[in-house]
Design an enzyme around this catalytic site. Structure first.
Site, PDB file in Angstrom:
ATOM      1  N   TRP A 177       9.081  -9.681  -4.233  1.00 10.97           N
ATOM      2  CA  TRP A 177       8.515  -8.142  -4.095  1.00 10.97           C
ATOM      3  C   TRP A 177       7.076  -8.036  -4.836  1.00 10.97           C
ATOM      4  O   TRP A 177       7.148  -8.755  -5.772  1.00 10.97           O
ATOM      5  CB  TRP A 177       9.307  -7.067  -4.330  1.00 10.97           C
ATOM      6  N   ASP A 197      -0.344  -0.824  -6.707  1.00  8.22           N
ATOM      7  CA  ASP A 197      -0.564   0.553  -6.471  1.00  8.22           C
ATOM      8  C   ASP A 197       0.661   1.158  -5.828  1.00  8.22           C
ATOM      9  O   ASP A 197       1.518   0.398  -5.349  1.00  8.22           O
ATOM     10  CB  ASP A 197      -1.935   0.871  -5.773  1.00  8.22           C
ATOM     11  N   GLU A 233       1.718  -0.943  -3.255  1.00 11.92           N
ATOM     12  CA  GLU A 233       2.144  -2.139  -3.567  1.00 11.92           C
ATOM     13  C   GLU A 233       1.133  -3.319  -3.346  1.00 11.92           C
ATOM     14  O   GLU A 233       1.568  -4.257  -3.005  1.00 11.92           O
ATOM     15  CB  GLU A 233       3.560  -2.457  -2.866  1.00 11.92           C
ATOM     16  N   GLU A 255       8.341   7.078   8.407  1.00  9.56           N
ATOM     17  CA  GLU A 255       7.112   6.658   7.261  1.00  9.56           C
ATOM     18  C   GLU A 255       5.674   7.070   7.849  1.00  9.56           C
ATOM     19  O   GLU A 255       5.130   7.652   7.053  1.00  9.56           O
ATOM     20  CB  GLU A 255       7.341   5.370   6.833  1.00  9.56           C
TER      21      GLU A 255
HETATM   22  C1  BGC Z   1       5.345   1.748   0.385  1.00  6.01           C
HETATM   23  C2  BGC Z   1       5.794   2.285  -0.837  1.00  6.01           C
HETATM   24  C3  BGC Z   1       7.135   2.607  -1.028  1.00  6.01           C
HETATM   25  C4  BGC Z   1       8.076   1.702  -0.191  1.00  6.01           C
HETATM   26  C5  BGC Z   1       9.538   2.303   0.124  1.00  6.01           C
HETATM   27  C6  BGC Z   1       6.170   0.762   0.883  1.00  6.01           C
HETATM   28  O1  BGC Z   1       5.805   0.220   2.222  1.00  6.01           O
HETATM   29  O2  BGC Z   1       4.166   1.126   0.286  1.00  6.01           O
HETATM   30  O3  BGC Z   1       4.893   3.284  -1.550  1.00  6.01           O
HETATM   31  O4  BGC Z   1       7.575   3.166  -2.348  1.00  6.01           O
HETATM   32  O5  BGC Z   1       7.588   1.387   1.087  1.00  6.01           O
HETATM   33  O6  BGC Z   1       9.470   3.381   0.868  1.00  6.01           O
END
Ligand code: BGC
Length: 388
Positions: free
Chosen positions: A119, A169, A172, A344
């Site tokens: 990750w 960031d 990620e 999301e």
């Molecule tokens: C996002 C992160 C988030 C994670 C879990 C990722 O795709 O970029 O900001 O913490 O998903 O929700």
């Protein structure tokens, strides 16, 4: 995705109840909030960043018990890494190189272990966001969170030592950069740690120095140069202030910067940099109530993120524009599935449509329900007085 959901006052209230239910149902017996229970890449993991905002949404909605259990879980997880933090800090103080792979992770298994999958783990913002949410919850509910004092000292030591280093960031990405939203989360977290009154004098002083260091660094390198409105005279008094930038030394914005205004308060609403940041994010990234992460986003084709509409709505509310804030809450609610689950992101307007399919093939449909989306819905609903 249809926008046909009920966004009357009753429909908005119903989604408040449903959000409390979704978050409560999926909270692990350990106290962890899974990011999205059924999504292949996130399943079985809890992020401090997501969890902080999920807990804050629940805490604002008069749900004291669930967030207390989440904070106790986080305290256990962070506190258990005291030895790792001590070793990292000592090595760095001796001038030894510490690599991103050796730093604390951004996400943990629901039992609080480091993950075994690859990750983009080195992210500092979650440790700041967690302390910010913890302090808010303790202040609001007088909650007694086992292990919190020790864990706050550990996280403070970690952030005080490493705040000025690059890391991945909020999304990620870009481990080589120093990201302004990450700095904003650390700034808020260290202020929260000081306010909790659990640090000894030396740690409190070191944390205060880091807070000042962050503010000075962002002011010097994280604010875009304002457009010259002086007609070339360049007199500083006649120029407007610029907006915060995605990382130090660029002009680009990222919607996560909204959090640097509210709730993190790096620049309070009303400050010229705050005003310019909210305006620029909205101008470049908001489309009809939904908000993109940043213009070059290609993840699932770069759709509009529910949780970012929450941050923009909160900022409108705090700047005295409740009508604008309500428009974002309504857009969020309109994206819920028939059984009241928020994804999301939604794919109706894409920045890079040709890049969507590769993600669907890799990880399946967009993560739903994303508990962080529900947490942000709760925060904004509460801000606007929409109750269950
Ligand atoms: C996002 C992160 C988030 C994670 C879990 C990722 O795709 O970029 O900001 O913490 O998903 O929700």
């Amino acid at each position: 995705m249809t926008a046909g959901r009920d966004v009357t006052r009753a429909g908005l209230s119903q989604l408040v109840s449903r959000s409390i239910d979704v978050i409560g149902t999926h909270q692990s017996p350990s106290g962890a909030y899974p990011a999205c229970p059924g999504f292949s890449a996130y399943s079985g993991y809890s992020w401090l960043r997501d969890g902080a905002f999920i807990a804050e949404g629940m805490s604002r909605s008069d749900q004291a018990e669930g967030p207390t259990r989440f904070h106790a879980w986080s305290a256990r997880v962070v506190g258990a890494r005291a030895g790792q933090v001590a070793s990292l800090v000592e090595r760095a103080a001796r001038g030894e190189a510490v690599s991103p792979a050796e730093m604390l992770p951004t996400r943990f298994t629901l039992d609080g272990e480091d993950g075994t999958d690859e990750w983009w783990d080195h992210q500092l913002d979650g440790y700041g966001a967690w302390m910010w949410a913890l302090a808010r919850h303790v202040e609001r509910h007088g909650a007694d969170v086992p292990g919190a004092e020790h864990a706050v000292r550990v996280a403070t030591r970690y952030l005080t030592a490493f705040w000025d280093r690059p890391c991945y960031d909020w999304w990620e990405e870009h481990v080589e950069r120093r990201h302004v939203s990450t700095l904003g989360a650390i700034h808020a977290g260290l202020r929260a740690a000081i306010s909790l009154g659990v640090l000894d004098a030396a740690s409190s002083e070191a944390a205060a120095e880091a807070v000042q260091g962050i503010a000075a660094l962002v002011e010097a390198e994280g604010v875009a140069r304002a457009e010259d409105t002086t007609g070339g005279t360049g007199r500083p008094e006649s120029t407007t202030r610029g907006h915060l930038t995605k990382w130090l030394g660029t002009d680009a914005v990222d919607a996560s910067l909204l959090a640097c205004v509210h709730p993190f308060g790096l620049y309070p609403p009303g400050h010229p940099v705050a005003v310019a940041t909210v305006a620029e994010v909205e101008r470049r990234l908001a489309r009809e109530g939904g908000v993109h992460r940043y213009l070059a986003d290609t993840f699932y084709g770069g759709g509009r993120w529910i949780l970012l509409s929450g941050f923009l709505g909160l900022n409108h509310a705090r700047a005295g524009r409740p009508g604008e804030a309500m428009r974002y809450l309504e857009w969020m609610a309109a994206q819920a599935s028939a059984d009241g689950e928020l994804p999301e992101q939604v794919s109706t307007v894409l920045l890079a449509p040709e890049r969507r399919e590769e993600w669907v093939e890799r990880w399946g449909p967009v993560a739903t329900p994303l508990l962080w989306s529900h947490g942000m819905y709760l925060m904004l609903a509460d801000e606007l007085g929409v109750k269950p």
